[in-house]
Design an enzyme around this catalytic site. Structure first.
Site, PDB file in Angstrom:
ATOM      1  NE  ARG A   1      -5.372  -1.439  11.029  1.00 47.92           N
ATOM      2  CZ  ARG A   1      -4.698  -2.444  11.589  1.00 47.92           C
ATOM      3  NH1 ARG A   1      -5.291  -3.208  12.498  1.00 47.92           N
ATOM      4  NH2 ARG A   1      -3.447  -2.677  11.270  1.00 47.92           N
TER       5      ARG A   1
ATOM      6  CG  HIS B   1      -4.940  -1.320  17.765  1.00 44.03           C
ATOM      7  ND1 HIS B   1      -5.083  -0.579  16.612  1.00 44.03           N
ATOM      8  CD2 HIS B   1      -4.553  -2.573  17.359  1.00 44.03           C
ATOM      9  CE1 HIS B   1      -4.768  -1.333  15.560  1.00 44.03           C
ATOM     10  NE2 HIS B   1      -4.439  -2.557  15.988  1.00 44.03           N
TER      11      HIS B   1
ATOM     12  CD  GLU C   1      -7.133   2.277  16.826  1.00 43.71           C
ATOM     13  OE1 GLU C   1      -5.910   2.051  16.850  1.00 43.71           O
ATOM     14  OE2 GLU C   1      -7.974   1.419  16.536  1.00 43.71           O
TER      15      GLU C   1
HETATM   16  P1  NAP Z   1      -6.034 -12.160   5.984  1.00 43.24           P
HETATM   17  O1  NAP Z   1      -5.474 -13.522   6.238  1.00 43.24           O
HETATM   18  O2  NAP Z   1      -5.688 -11.456   4.735  1.00 43.24           O
HETATM   19  O3  NAP Z   1      -7.631 -12.256   6.157  1.00 43.24           O
HETATM   20  C1  NAP Z   1      -8.494 -11.272   5.704  1.00 43.24           C
HETATM   21  C2  NAP Z   1      -9.782 -11.950   5.257  1.00 43.24           C
HETATM   22  O4  NAP Z   1     -10.725 -10.934   4.894  1.00 43.24           O
HETATM   23  C3  NAP Z   1      -9.630 -12.861   4.056  1.00 43.24           C
HETATM   24  O5  NAP Z   1     -10.218 -14.086   4.349  1.00 43.24           O
HETATM   25  C4  NAP Z   1     -10.358 -12.148   2.928  1.00 43.24           C
HETATM   26  O6  NAP Z   1     -10.976 -13.125   2.098  1.00 43.24           O
HETATM   27  C5  NAP Z   1     -11.377 -11.327   3.699  1.00 43.24           C
HETATM   28  N1  NAP Z   1     -11.786 -10.103   2.979  1.00 43.24           N
HETATM   29  C6  NAP Z   1     -10.989  -9.169   2.428  1.00 43.24           C
HETATM   30  N2  NAP Z   1     -11.726  -8.206   1.860  1.00 43.24           N
HETATM   31  C7  NAP Z   1     -13.020  -8.555   2.045  1.00 43.24           C
HETATM   32  C8  NAP Z   1     -14.252  -7.965   1.686  1.00 43.24           C
HETATM   33  N3  NAP Z   1     -14.307  -6.825   0.973  1.00 43.24           N
HETATM   34  N4  NAP Z   1     -15.397  -8.586   2.049  1.00 43.24           N
HETATM   35  C9  NAP Z   1     -15.354  -9.744   2.742  1.00 43.24           C
HETATM   36  N5  NAP Z   1     -14.213 -10.358   3.119  1.00 43.24           N
HETATM   37  C10 NAP Z   1     -13.051  -9.758   2.778  1.00 43.24           C
HETATM   38  O7  NAP Z   1      -5.589 -11.169   7.149  1.00 43.24           O
HETATM   39  P2  NAP Z   1      -5.336 -11.495   8.699  1.00 43.24           P
HETATM   40  O8  NAP Z   1      -3.902 -11.777   8.916  1.00 43.24           O
HETATM   41  O9  NAP Z   1      -6.365 -12.444   9.170  1.00 43.24           O
HETATM   42  O10 NAP Z   1      -5.618 -10.029   9.306  1.00 43.24           O
HETATM   43  C11 NAP Z   1      -6.884  -9.408   9.102  1.00 43.24           C
HETATM   44  C12 NAP Z   1      -6.874  -7.989   9.602  1.00 43.24           C
HETATM   45  O11 NAP Z   1      -6.882  -7.957  11.012  1.00 43.24           O
HETATM   46  C13 NAP Z   1      -5.620  -7.169   9.244  1.00 43.24           C
HETATM   47  O12 NAP Z   1      -5.725  -6.606   7.944  1.00 43.24           O
HETATM   48  C14 NAP Z   1      -5.598  -6.095  10.303  1.00 43.24           C
HETATM   49  O13 NAP Z   1      -6.279  -4.928   9.879  1.00 43.24           O
HETATM   50  C15 NAP Z   1      -6.379  -6.716  11.462  1.00 43.24           C
HETATM   51  N6  NAP Z   1      -5.514  -6.968  12.631  1.00 43.24           N
HETATM   52  C16 NAP Z   1      -5.798  -6.366  13.811  1.00 43.24           C
HETATM   53  C17 NAP Z   1      -5.021  -6.620  14.921  1.00 43.24           C
HETATM   54  C18 NAP Z   1      -5.316  -5.960  16.226  1.00 43.24           C
HETATM   55  O14 NAP Z   1      -4.381  -5.668  16.964  1.00 43.24           O
HETATM   56  N7  NAP Z   1      -6.564  -5.723  16.568  1.00 43.24           N
HETATM   57  C19 NAP Z   1      -3.934  -7.495  14.831  1.00 43.24           C
HETATM   58  C20 NAP Z   1      -3.669  -8.100  13.616  1.00 43.24           C
HETATM   59  C21 NAP Z   1      -4.467  -7.814  12.519  1.00 43.24           C
HETATM   60  P3  NAP Z   1     -11.258 -12.813   0.535  1.00 43.24           P
HETATM   61  O15 NAP Z   1      -9.960 -12.357  -0.051  1.00 43.24           O
HETATM   62  O16 NAP Z   1     -11.789 -14.088   0.001  1.00 43.24           O
HETATM   63  O17 NAP Z   1     -12.290 -11.726   0.556  1.00 43.24           O
HETATM   64  C1  GLV Z   2      -2.239  -4.817  14.064  1.00 41.93           C
HETATM   65  O1  GLV Z   2      -3.269  -4.229  14.186  1.00 41.93           O
HETATM   66  C2  GLV Z   2      -1.774  -5.360  12.833  1.00 41.93           C
HETATM   67  O2  GLV Z   2      -2.374  -5.117  11.778  1.00 41.93           O
HETATM   68  O3  GLV Z   2      -0.756  -6.068  12.891  1.00 41.93           O
END
Ligand code: NAP
Ligand code: GLV
Ligand code: GLV
Length: 329
Positions: free
Chosen positions: A239, A287, A268
């Protein structure tokens, strides 16, 4: 029993509409290119038992107050920083998201940004278009070595771990930083846990995949770019507001880091006059992390299943605030 009423804030794949239609009467904001205006969202939500939303819809206390019948908001995204979760919970509104179904697709895009920024793909394309290619030359358009380099993942959850798996194919050393260690990832990939600062100092590539929270907002700024190598490539596929954009512009301009690949931005959509776009060492895309038809269909159907399950008293696959469930109204 009257059928529940649903509102859908954007045109979504037909397969998902069919899931909603089987259980609900619905109306939708039937547009591909325009988000639902705020006034329309609030007016429609006032009539709805459930709303299927996009990450561009702000789901705050005002929204919840305007939607007294609403039991569920099914966000078609894994991230839900567009929602004020405590406010929704306080109004008894269940929030759901779409984890997992977009993991590999988003990791692919993060990897594409990493490679494009490191090897100056967009800059090279623009150079040819502008008639600037004069000859092959030993030091012409040299970029950063990817194979064998050190990758630092900030936020090695579902998507970050999928990026780490891609790095194996490039013989990379993988570092990660989360709030908690991830033993499964360490065992699977040999990923090494580092403090945030140590990761920034050691990594040739820094890829950010944390969710946007109060803790992560602005977590990459001038101090963090100063810790990175001058040859570092920075990728943000999470993000925009996690990164202090002015500091990123300065770091890229002054050679504090080598390049950046960006899928997300503080505000955005960004316009063509955005300061990041004037820089040759930036690869920017709008995005599109999860943007394949297959994945968008999976996300929409997952959101539809969440919505319908909540409205028909079935187990809800992906509740964000499950404490709302089982407490009645
Ligand atoms: P996830 O499985 O929840 O992974 C998030 C990771 O971040 C976890 O390993 C968590 O570990 C870590 N984390 C959370 N808070 C933290 C902090 N303060 N400091 C350090 N590490 C931290 O989520 P995901 O499915 O991988 O998705 C991650 C993010 O990607 C989403 O929330 C979304 O914003 C973004 N995203 C973007 C797109 C796009 O189109 N560009 C698409 C999908 C998702 P801990 O809990 O151990 O800290
Ligand atoms: C996209 O950015 C998502 O969080 O699924
Ligand atoms: C470059 O094209 C080479 O053959 O080394």
């Amino acid at each position: 029993m009257p059928r529940p009423r649903a509102y859908i804030t954007r045109r979504i794949p037909h397969a998902a509409l069919e899931i909603v239609a089987a259980a609900c009467d619905y109306t939708l904001w039937d547009s591909d290119d325009q988000p639902v205006p705020r006034a329309v969202l609030l007016r429609e939500a006032a009539q709805a038992d459930g709303v299927l939303t996009m990450l561009s819809d702000k789901l705050d206390g005002e929204f919840a107050a305007a939607a007294p019948r609403c039991q569920v908001v099914a966000n078609m995204a894994v991230g839900y920083d567009n929602a004020d979760v405590p406010a929704l919970t306080a109004h008894g509104v269940l929030l759901t998201n779409t984890p997992g179904v977009l993991t590999d697709t988003t990791a692919d895009l993060a990897w594409a940004l990493l490679m494009a920024a490191a090897r100056r793909i967009v800059e090279g394309h623009k150079l040819i278009e502008a008639g600037g290619w004069k000859s092959w030359s030993p030091l012409f358009m040299v970029g950063q070595e990817i194979s064998g380099a050190t990758l630092g993942i900030v936020g090695a959850g579902r998507i970050g771990s999928a990026v780490a798996r891609r790095a194996r194919g490039f013989d990379m050393r993988v570092l990660y930083h989360n709030r908690h260690r991830a033993p499964a990832l360490e065992a699977e990939i040999g990923a090494e846990y580092h403090s945030f600062d140590d990761l920034l100092r050691a990594a040739d590539f820094v890829v950010v995949l944390v969710p946007l929270t109060a803790e992560t907002r602005g977590m990459v700024g001038a101090r963090e770019f100063a810790l990175m190598k001058p040859t570092a490539v920075f990728v943000n596929a999470a993000r925009g507001p996690i990164v202090q954009e002015q500091a990123l512009v300065a770091a890229l301009k002054h050679g504090q880091i080598a390049a950046a690949g960006l899928d997300v931005f503080e505000h955005e959509p960004i316009g063509a006059d955005h300061p990041l776009l004037g820089l040759p060492n930036v690869v920017a895309v709008p995005h599109i992390g999860s943007a394949t038809l297959a994945t968008r269909t999976r996300m929409a159907t997952a959101a539809a299943h969440n919505l319908v399950a909540a409205l028909t008293g079935q187990p809800v696959p992906n509740p964000v605030n499950p404490e709302v469930l089982g407490h009645g109204d």
